[in-house]
Structure formats: C-alpha cells, structure tokens
Design a protein around this motif. Structure first.
Motif, short mmCIF file in Angstrom:
data_model
loop_
_atom_site.label_atom_id
_atom_site.label_comp_id
_atom_site.label_asym_id
_atom_site.label_seq_id
_atom_site.Cartn_x
_atom_site.Cartn_y
_atom_site.Cartn_z
N MET A 1 -0.92 0.34 17.97
CA MET A 1 -0.39 1.25 16.72
C MET A 1 0.87 0.86 16.18
SD MET A 1 -0.32 5.37 16.57
CE MET A 1 0.05 6.25 14.97
N PHE A 2 0.73 -0.20 15.30
CA PHE A 2 2.02 -0.65 14.50
C PHE A 2 1.89 0.11 12.97
CE2 PHE A 2 1.71 -4.97 16.91
CZ PHE A 2 2.25 -4.14 18.25
N MET A 3 3.15 0.87 12.90
CA MET A 3 3.10 1.66 11.68
C MET A 3 4.52 1.55 11.15
SD MET A 3 0.80 4.77 11.54
CE MET A 3 -1.04 4.81 12.06
N SER A 4 5.42 0.58 11.64
CA SER A 4 6.73 0.31 11.50
C SER A 4 7.00 0.02 9.78
CB SER A 4 7.49 -0.55 12.20
OG SER A 4 6.96 -1.71 11.82
N SER A 5 8.20 0.44 9.27
CA SER A 5 8.70 0.01 8.11
C SER A 5 7.78 0.51 7.00
CB SER A 5 8.82 -1.57 7.88
OG SER A 5 9.87 -1.94 8.81
N ASN A 6 7.75 1.87 6.98
CA ASN A 6 7.15 2.60 5.82
C ASN A 6 7.98 3.72 5.53
OD1 ASN A 6 4.11 1.63 5.22
ND2 ASN A 6 4.21 1.54 7.48
N GLN A 7 7.36 4.54 4.98
CA GLN A 7 8.22 5.87 4.58
C GLN A 7 7.61 7.09 5.03
OE1 GLN A 7 8.70 6.00 0.16
NE2 GLN A 7 8.78 3.73 0.15
N LEU A 8 6.96 6.91 6.35
CA LEU A 8 6.42 7.90 6.99
C LEU A 8 7.46 9.15 7.26
CD1 LEU A 8 3.81 6.15 9.19
CD2 LEU A 8 3.28 7.33 7.16
N SER A 9 6.86 10.46 7.27
CA SER A 9 8.17 11.51 7.40
C SER A 9 7.12 12.45 8.43
CB SER A 9 8.38 11.99 6.13
OG SER A 9 7.10 12.59 5.25
N SER B 1 3.46 6.78 2.89
CA SER B 1 4.34 8.12 2.99
C SER B 1 3.55 9.10 3.59
CB SER B 1 4.99 8.40 1.95
OG SER B 1 4.00 8.66 0.74
N GLY B 2 4.19 10.26 3.71
CA GLY B 2 3.49 11.37 4.32
C GLY B 2 3.57 11.45 5.76
N GLN B 3 2.57 12.20 6.23
CA GLN B 3 2.53 12.49 7.71
C GLN B 3 1.47 11.53 8.45
OE1 GLN B 3 1.91 16.56 9.25
NE2 GLN B 3 1.99 17.09 7.25
N ILE B 4 1.77 11.04 9.66
CA ILE B 4 0.75 10.58 10.45
C ILE B 4 -0.21 11.41 10.78
CG2 ILE B 4 0.46 9.44 12.73
CD1 ILE B 4 3.29 8.67 12.81
N PRO B 5 -1.63 11.11 10.44
CA PRO B 5 -2.45 12.14 10.48
C PRO B 5 -2.58 12.85 11.82
CG PRO B 5 -3.31 10.46 9.12
CD PRO B 5 -1.85 9.85 10.00
N LEU C 1 0.84 -1.21 -0.04
CA LEU C 1 0.14 0.06 0.03
C LEU C 1 1.01 1.22 -0.05
CD1 LEU C 1 -2.50 -1.16 2.55
CD2 LEU C 1 -2.99 -1.09 -0.04
N GLU C 2 0.59 2.33 -0.76
CA GLU C 2 1.22 3.26 -0.86
C GLU C 2 0.43 4.62 -0.43
OE1 GLU C 2 2.81 2.97 -4.77
OE2 GLU C 2 0.72 3.38 -5.54
N GLN C 3 1.30 5.83 -0.70
CA GLN C 3 0.74 7.29 -0.62
C GLN C 3 0.20 7.48 0.92
OE1 GLN C 3 -1.98 8.86 -3.52
NE2 GLN C 3 -1.28 7.49 -4.98
N SER C 4 -0.27 8.45 1.29
CA SER C 4 -0.53 8.80 2.53
C SER C 4 -1.71 7.79 3.18
CB SER C 4 -0.98 10.35 2.56
OG SER C 4 -2.23 10.53 1.91
N ILE C 5 -1.69 8.01 4.68
CA ILE C 5 -2.73 7.38 5.42
C ILE C 5 -3.79 8.44 5.45
CG2 ILE C 5 -3.39 6.57 7.76
CD1 ILE C 5 -0.12 6.19 8.38
N SER D 1 8.89 2.46 14.13
CA SER D 1 10.17 2.27 13.66
C SER D 1 10.46 2.13 12.09
CB SER D 1 10.68 0.76 14.49
OG SER D 1 9.97 -0.21 14.16
N SER D 2 11.58 2.34 11.94
CA SER D 2 11.99 2.21 10.34
C SER D 2 11.28 2.96 9.65
CB SER D 2 11.89 0.73 9.96
OG SER D 2 12.91 -0.13 10.80
N ASN D 3 11.12 4.30 9.75
CA ASN D 3 10.57 5.18 9.03
C ASN D 3 11.55 6.58 8.56
OD1 ASN D 3 7.67 4.72 8.14
ND2 ASN D 3 7.74 4.10 10.49
N SER D 4 11.00 7.55 8.49
CA SER D 4 11.65 8.63 8.16
C SER D 4 11.13 9.82 8.97
CB SER D 4 11.74 9.15 6.64
OG SER D 4 12.34 8.11 6.01
N LEU D 5 10.81 9.55 10.15
CA LEU D 5 10.20 10.75 11.16
C LEU D 5 11.30 11.43 11.61
CD1 LEU D 5 7.63 8.31 13.05
CD2 LEU D 5 7.11 9.94 11.32
#
Length: 417
Positions: free
Chosen positions: A254-262, A238-242, A213-217, A281-285
C-alpha cells in the motif's frame, strides 16, 4: 544461451551479435526466431515477400534496432508472442497488429514509438487471445481513448508507465473485468479515479502513482477483493483514506505517499494481516495511531514520515515481528520511545527524528543487532546514549539537536556526570 537451431527455430539470443539482421533469415520457414539481447542495429527489412504464416514467436528485444515497425508483421497470423522492447523503433504502431487473433503477448516498451490518441488500442479487441500488453516508456503524449474499456476480454495485464499519457482515466475501465494488473504510473493522468473501477473484479495490482489524479480515493476501491498491491503515490489525492480499506484482506503493498490525504489513519487498516509494505509518508495525516492497533506480524516496512500524527508511539509496534523499516520522522509524536521497540530483532532502519519525544533512549535498543540506520535527532531526548551494540557504529548525526543527551565527545554531546 548460445546457438540452438533446428528446422523450425533459430535461437541466438545473448551472443554479442552486431550489425544488421539479414533479410534472408526471414526466407526460412520458422516457428521461433530469437535474436534478443544482442547489439543488432539498423532497420528490419522494409519489404517482405513472405507472410511468415508459421511464425509463432519473434524475440528481438534488447538490441539497437531502429526505424518503423514493419506492417507485414500483421500478416504473421500464427504469431503468439511479439517482443520488440528495448530498442529504438520510431513512428506509429501498426494498426494491423490488432488483427493477430492468436497473439498472447505483445511487448513494445522502451522504444520511441508514437500513436495518434493511442488509436491502435481501438484495434486490439480483435486480438481475442491477448493476455499481456506492454507499451511503457514510449513518448505517446496522448489520451486514453474512450474505447479503453473495450479491450479484449482475454487481456489480463497492461503496462503503460512513463508514456506521457494525459487526461482522465476513462469511466469504461470498469468493463475490464478480467484484468489482474493495470500499470499507468508516471504519466500525466488527471481528474479522479473513477468509481466504475469497482467493475475490475479480478484486479490484483493497481499502479497509478506519479500522476495528477485528484479529489478523494473512491470507496469503490474497497470492493476489489482480490487487490494485493495498490500504488497511488505522488498524486494530488485528498480527503480520508477510506475506512473500508480493511476489507482488502489480500492487500500486501500500500503506497499512498506524497498526496494531500488528511484525517487520521483508519483503524481498519491495522486489520490487514497480509500487509508487507505500508507507505503513507508526505501527506497531512493527523490524530493518534489507533489505540486498538493489531500487531501485523508480516509487515516489513512502515513509513508514516512527513505527516501531523501526534500522541504516543504505540507500544504494540514491538509486536510487529517482521519489521525491518520503521520511519515515523517529521511528525508530532511525544512522550518516551517505547522499550518495546527493542523487541524488533529484524529492524534495520529506525527514524524517529523531528518529533517531540522526550526521556531517555531505551537500553533495549542495544539488542537490535541488525540496525544499520538510526536517526533520533531533533527531539527532546535526555540521558546517556547507549554505547554497546549497534550504537557503536552510529555518528553524531543520529543524535543532534536534542536537549540533554550525554555520552562521549565523539557524538558531540557532553560527557555524562
């Protein structure tokens, strides 16, 4: 459980039975047949003279049964539970199962079943009483049909993990207003999380981790007021956590690890008073942990490792009274380790490695009697390594690659002057 038999039931589960199921057993007028958790093999009888009109529950799970699921099972008009999981059934799922109007629970998981475009789901709306469906761990390799949103309004839980389901999540998913659990994890789903998910007003658990799955939450997720568990790990989100995530006041996992969240972690997240497990974990926060963090006294595990978070480790973390796991490794935290971490008396796991921390190791950490894992390596720490409490059990690996730590040779650091 042993053998339990009356005129309407045969219960022989967990009896180390082997061999094939005799066809004669189906000539008995039964309401319950339970042969699960044995070592039965072979196929179910391929021909059947009766329609088992009185059968309510059929338990055949956890055996070694093979061959196809016989179509005559769809003639069991009174069937409320059909459990065929953990076997070696092959072939297509009979479409006729969708005619069982009294069926409450259907378990077909962990077999070798196939389905052409998951077409049998199209027939399930006729199962007007169906509440739980498990088809997980079968090699379907199909797309979710557009009719997915037309499933029976009685359906509350669907488990379809590890089925190699491909393609997008249908937009019609929003029509599943009575669902409380949706498990589609570890498939090959692609595209976005549809904004129509806001229609799933009863949803309590959402598992779509391990996909593509891609793009933002979508912010529409914040409208799922009953949501208690959300797992979006190992996707390409990707994108922000809302920032509206704080509206999910029932959220516990709340498990959102290993994405490209910033971007930074929204401050509203720290208002989730019922949160138990948090893994980003393993994002770009990036950015700092918010200065106005609130102490989440029920939170048991925080994993923010493998991001770009900087600034001080907030002293308020010492007020997270239930914390047993704290992993802030592989970030850019700086300055000193807060003395307040020594207040975390339930802490079992602490990893602050691969940061830019400096100063001494706080003596307060000696009080952490439950601490079994400690990693402070790859920082700029100095001074004496404490020798009491849990520190007596740690090895040099907990302290390597720091600038000026000292203690005893067993930790491969210089003796203190």
């Amino acid at each position: 459980m042993g053998i339990f038999r009356i005129s309407e039931a045969i219960v022989l589960e967990a009896n180390n039975l082997n061999g094939t199921i005799p066809s004669s057993i189906f000539n008995i007028s039964l309401r319950v047949l339970a042969l699960d958790t044995n070592s039965l093999s072979g196929t179910l009888p391929s021909t059947f003279s009766l329609q088992l009109p009185n059968l309510w529950k059929l338990y055949l799970s956890v055996n070694q049964l093979s061959g196809s699921i016989p179509s005559y099972l769809s003639n069991c008009s009174q069937l409320t539970l059909l459990e065929l999981s953990y076997n070696q059934f092959t072939g297509l799922i009979p479409a006729g199962l969708g005619h069982l109007e009294n069926l409450l629970e259907l378990y077909l998981n962990v077999n070798r079943l196939e389905s052409l475009d998951l077409g049998f789901l199209t027939d399930l709306p006729r199962c007007r009483s169906l509440k739980r469906l498990d088809i997980g761990e079968n090699p379907f390799s199909s797309h979710l049909p557009d009719s997915f949103g037309n499933l029976s309004s009685s359906l509350q839980e669907i488990f379809a993990k590890s089925c190699n389901i491909k393609g997008p999540i249908p937009k019609g998913i929003g029509a599943l207003r009575n669902f409380n659990m949706l498990t589609l994890s570890n498939n090959n789903l692609s595209g976005t999380i549809p904004s129509t998910i806001k229609g799933m007003k009863s949803l309590q658990r959402l598992y779509v981790g391990g996909n593509q799955l891609e793009q933002s939450i979508p912010t529409e997720i914040c409208l799922l007021a009953n949501l208690g568990e959300i797992a979006l790990y190992k996707n390409n989100l990707s994108g922000q956590i809302p920032s509206c995530i704080g509206n999910l006041f029932n959220l516990q996992i709340m498990f959102m690890s290993s994405n490209q969240l910033s971007s930074s972690i929204p401050s509203s997240l720290w208002s989730l008073e019922n949160l138990l497990f948090l893994n980003l974990s393993s994002n770009s926060l990036e950015g700092n942990l918010h200065a106005n963090m609130r102490a989440l006294k029920m939170l048991q595990s925080i994993d923010l490792s493998g991001n770009r978070i900087s600034g001080k480790i907030p002293t308020i973390l010492g007020d997270f009274q239930s914390l047993s796991v704290l992993n802030l490794s592989k970030n850019s935290f700086s300055e000193v380790i807060p003395e307040q971490l020594g207040y975390l008396i339930t802490l079992d796991y602490l990893d602050l490695s691969h940061n830019n921390l400096s100063g001494e190791i706080p003596k307060s950490l000696v009080a952490l009697s439950h601490l079994h894992y400690l990693n402070l390596s790859c920082n700029k720490l100095s001074g004496e390594i404490p020798g009491r409490g849990p520190f007596a059990n740690f090895t040099a690996a907990s302290f390597v690659d720091n600038g000026a730590l000292c203690k005893q040779p067993i930790w491969e650091v210089p003796e203190c002057c």
